[in-house]
Scaffold this motif. Structure first.
Motif, PDB file in Angstrom:
ATOM      1  N   VAL A   1       0.872  -1.456   0.054  1.00  0.00           N
ATOM      2  CA  VAL A   1      -0.051  -0.063   0.005  1.00  0.00           C
ATOM      3  C   VAL A   1       0.916   1.188   0.017  1.00  0.00           C
ATOM      4  N   MET A   2       0.510   2.096  -1.010  1.00  0.00           N
ATOM      5  CA  MET A   2       1.439   3.326  -1.024  1.00  0.00           C
ATOM      6  C   MET A   2       0.515   4.535  -1.185  1.00  0.00           C
ATOM      7  N   LEU A   3       0.890   5.559  -0.470  1.00  0.00           N
ATOM      8  CA  LEU A   3       0.091   6.890  -0.330  1.00  0.00           C
ATOM      9  C   LEU A   3       0.439   7.651  -1.711  1.00  0.00           C
ATOM     10  N   HIS A   4      -0.923   8.129  -2.333  1.00  0.00           N
ATOM     11  CA  HIS A   4      -0.901   8.832  -3.334  1.00  0.00           C
ATOM     12  C   HIS A   4      -1.745  10.080  -3.146  1.00  0.00           C
ATOM     13  N   ILE A   5      -1.838  11.135  -4.045  1.00  0.00           N
ATOM     14  CA  ILE A   5      -2.554  12.021  -3.772  1.00  0.00           C
ATOM     15  C   ILE A   5      -3.200  12.363  -5.380  1.00  0.00           C
ATOM     16  N   THR A   6      -4.383  12.575  -5.535  1.00  0.00           N
ATOM     17  CA  THR A   6      -4.969  12.698  -6.808  1.00  0.00           C
ATOM     18  C   THR A   6      -4.773  14.259  -7.338  1.00  0.00           C
ATOM     19  N   THR A   7      -4.270  14.109  -8.626  1.00  0.00           N
ATOM     20  CA  THR A   7      -3.807  15.627  -9.250  1.00  0.00           C
ATOM     21  C   THR A   7      -4.872  16.022 -10.139  1.00  0.00           C
ATOM     22  N   HIS A   8      -6.069  15.253 -10.481  1.00  0.00           N
ATOM     23  CA  HIS A   8      -7.108  15.650 -11.200  1.00  0.00           C
ATOM     24  C   HIS A   8      -8.441  15.276 -10.585  1.00  0.00           C
ATOM     25  N   ASP A   9      -9.459  15.873 -10.920  1.00  0.00           N
ATOM     26  CA  ASP A   9     -10.872  15.378 -10.803  1.00  0.00           C
ATOM     27  C   ASP A   9     -11.129  14.107 -11.757  1.00  0.00           C
ATOM     28  N   TRP A  10     -11.824  13.286 -11.322  1.00  0.00           N
ATOM     29  CA  TRP A  10     -12.164  12.101 -12.214  1.00  0.00           C
ATOM     30  C   TRP A  10     -13.289  11.318 -11.840  1.00  0.00           C
ATOM     31  N   GLU A  11     -14.289  11.298 -12.735  1.00  0.00           N
ATOM     32  CA  GLU A  11     -15.636  10.784 -12.678  1.00  0.00           C
ATOM     33  C   GLU A  11     -15.529   9.433 -13.219  1.00  0.00           C
ATOM     34  N   PRO A  12     -15.954   8.253 -12.405  1.00  0.00           N
ATOM     35  CA  PRO A  12     -16.306   7.037 -13.109  1.00  0.00           C
ATOM     36  C   PRO A  12     -17.247   6.931 -14.420  1.00  0.00           C
ATOM     37  N   ASP A  13     -16.650   5.777 -15.084  1.00  0.00           N
ATOM     38  CA  ASP A  13     -17.823   5.640 -16.069  1.00  0.00           C
ATOM     39  C   ASP A  13     -18.329   4.152 -16.099  1.00  0.00           C
ATOM     40  N   GLN A  14     -17.897   3.251 -15.052  1.00  0.00           N
ATOM     41  CA  GLN A  14     -18.093   2.109 -14.782  1.00  0.00           C
ATOM     42  C   GLN A  14     -18.264   1.623 -13.240  1.00  0.00           C
ATOM     43  N   SER A  15     -19.034   0.780 -12.863  1.00  0.00           N
ATOM     44  CA  SER A  15     -19.244   0.309 -11.447  1.00  0.00           C
ATOM     45  C   SER A  15     -17.999  -0.116 -11.155  1.00  0.00           C
ATOM     46  N   GLY A  16     -17.532   0.098  -9.800  1.00  0.00           N
ATOM     47  CA  GLY A  16     -16.299  -0.548  -9.158  1.00  0.00           C
ATOM     48  C   GLY A  16     -15.315   0.436  -9.311  1.00  0.00           C
ATOM     49  N   GLN A  17     -15.504   1.699 -10.195  1.00  0.00           N
ATOM     50  CA  GLN A  17     -14.484   2.634 -10.109  1.00  0.00           C
ATOM     51  C   GLN A  17     -14.680   3.790  -8.936  1.00  0.00           C
ATOM     52  N   LEU A  18     -13.744   4.544  -8.429  1.00  0.00           N
ATOM     53  CA  LEU A  18     -13.823   5.292  -7.574  1.00  0.00           C
ATOM     54  C   LEU A  18     -13.712   6.804  -8.217  1.00  0.00           C
ATOM     55  N   ARG A  19     -14.806   7.590  -7.814  1.00  0.00           N
ATOM     56  CA  ARG A  19     -14.663   9.043  -8.028  1.00  0.00           C
ATOM     57  C   ARG A  19     -13.720   9.797  -7.076  1.00  0.00           C
ATOM     58  N   VAL A  20     -12.871  10.711  -7.549  1.00  0.00           N
ATOM     59  CA  VAL A  20     -11.962  11.481  -6.963  1.00  0.00           C
ATOM     60  C   VAL A  20     -12.126  12.853  -7.335  1.00  0.00           C
ATOM     61  N   THR A  21     -11.584  13.903  -6.278  1.00  0.00           N
ATOM     62  CA  THR A  21     -11.472  15.178  -6.697  1.00  0.00           C
ATOM     63  C   THR A  21     -10.181  15.451  -6.483  1.00  0.00           C
ATOM     64  N   LYS A  22      -9.630  16.461  -7.192  1.00  0.00           N
ATOM     65  CA  LYS A  22      -8.131  16.793  -7.137  1.00  0.00           C
ATOM     66  C   LYS A  22      -7.691  17.043  -5.670  1.00  0.00           C
ATOM     67  N   GLY A  23      -6.572  16.559  -5.176  1.00  0.00           N
ATOM     68  CA  GLY A  23      -5.921  16.581  -3.871  1.00  0.00           C
ATOM     69  C   GLY A  23      -6.556  15.528  -2.929  1.00  0.00           C
ATOM     70  N   THR A  24      -7.257  14.560  -3.301  1.00  0.00           N
ATOM     71  CA  THR A  24      -7.586  13.845  -2.472  1.00  0.00           C
ATOM     72  C   THR A  24      -6.750  12.745  -2.179  1.00  0.00           C
ATOM     73  N   LEU A  25      -6.335  12.445  -0.798  1.00  0.00           N
ATOM     74  CA  LEU A  25      -5.290  11.359  -0.417  1.00  0.00           C
ATOM     75  C   LEU A  25      -5.847   9.899  -0.532  1.00  0.00           C
ATOM     76  N   VAL A  26      -5.101   9.034  -1.067  1.00  0.00           N
ATOM     77  CA  VAL A  26      -5.650   7.621  -1.457  1.00  0.00           C
ATOM     78  C   VAL A  26      -4.714   6.822  -1.031  1.00  0.00           C
ATOM     79  N   ASN A  27      -4.737   5.815  -0.716  1.00  0.00           N
ATOM     80  CA  ASN A  27      -3.886   4.568  -0.388  1.00  0.00           C
ATOM     81  C   ASN A  27      -3.965   3.537  -1.868  1.00  0.00           C
ATOM     82  N   VAL A  28      -2.959   3.462  -2.472  1.00  0.00           N
ATOM     83  CA  VAL A  28      -3.142   2.476  -3.726  1.00  0.00           C
ATOM     84  C   VAL A  28      -2.545   1.299  -3.105  1.00  0.00           C
ATOM     85  N   SER A  29      -3.568   0.205  -3.519  1.00  0.00           N
ATOM     86  CA  SER A  29      -3.135  -1.152  -2.865  1.00  0.00           C
ATOM     87  C   SER A  29      -2.731  -2.335  -4.081  1.00  0.00           C
ATOM     88  N   HIS A  30      -3.195  -1.948  -5.352  1.00  0.00           N
ATOM     89  CA  HIS A  30      -2.940  -2.829  -6.503  1.00  0.00           C
ATOM     90  C   HIS A  30      -2.930  -2.019  -7.566  1.00  0.00           C
TER      91      HIS A  30
END
Length: 89
Positions: free
Chosen positions: A16-45
């Motif tokens: 697991v590594m800490l990341h920060i999102t650099t852009h807003d992103w809207e999912p277009d399929q289920s199972g995807q995560l909506r994020v806004t710029k500047g959100t802290l996320v842990n990337v595991s896979h």
């Protein structure tokens, strides 16, 4: 003797590594995560075709429980070090 740093994979979440999102992103399929710029996320896979599985993090909280999780394009996530995040917060 081997250093303890060779124990990768022994923990519950070895990669697991800490990341920060650099852009807003809207999912277009289920199972995807909506994020806004500047959100802290842990990337595991990491998956093929440039996707990573991320869980949002609540900074400053005592628990690191994920608030939401799903797939996001790797292009919108930038790896950060925890000390840098604390300094910038």
């Amino acid at each position: 003797t081997n250093a303890t740093s060779n124990n990768d994979g022994q923990g519950e979440q070895p990669n697991v590594m800490l990341h920060i999102t650099t852009h807003d992103w809207e999912p277009d399929q289920s199972g995807q995560l909506r994020v806004t710029k500047g959100t802290l996320v842990n990337v595991s896979h990491r998956a093929a075709h440039g996707w990573v599985y991320a869980a949002t993090v609540q900074p400053g909280g005592m628990s690191m429980e994920p608030l939401a999780e799903g797939w996001i394009p790797q292009a919108v996530a930038k790896r950060v070090s925890l000390c840098r995040v604390v300094l910038d917060w």
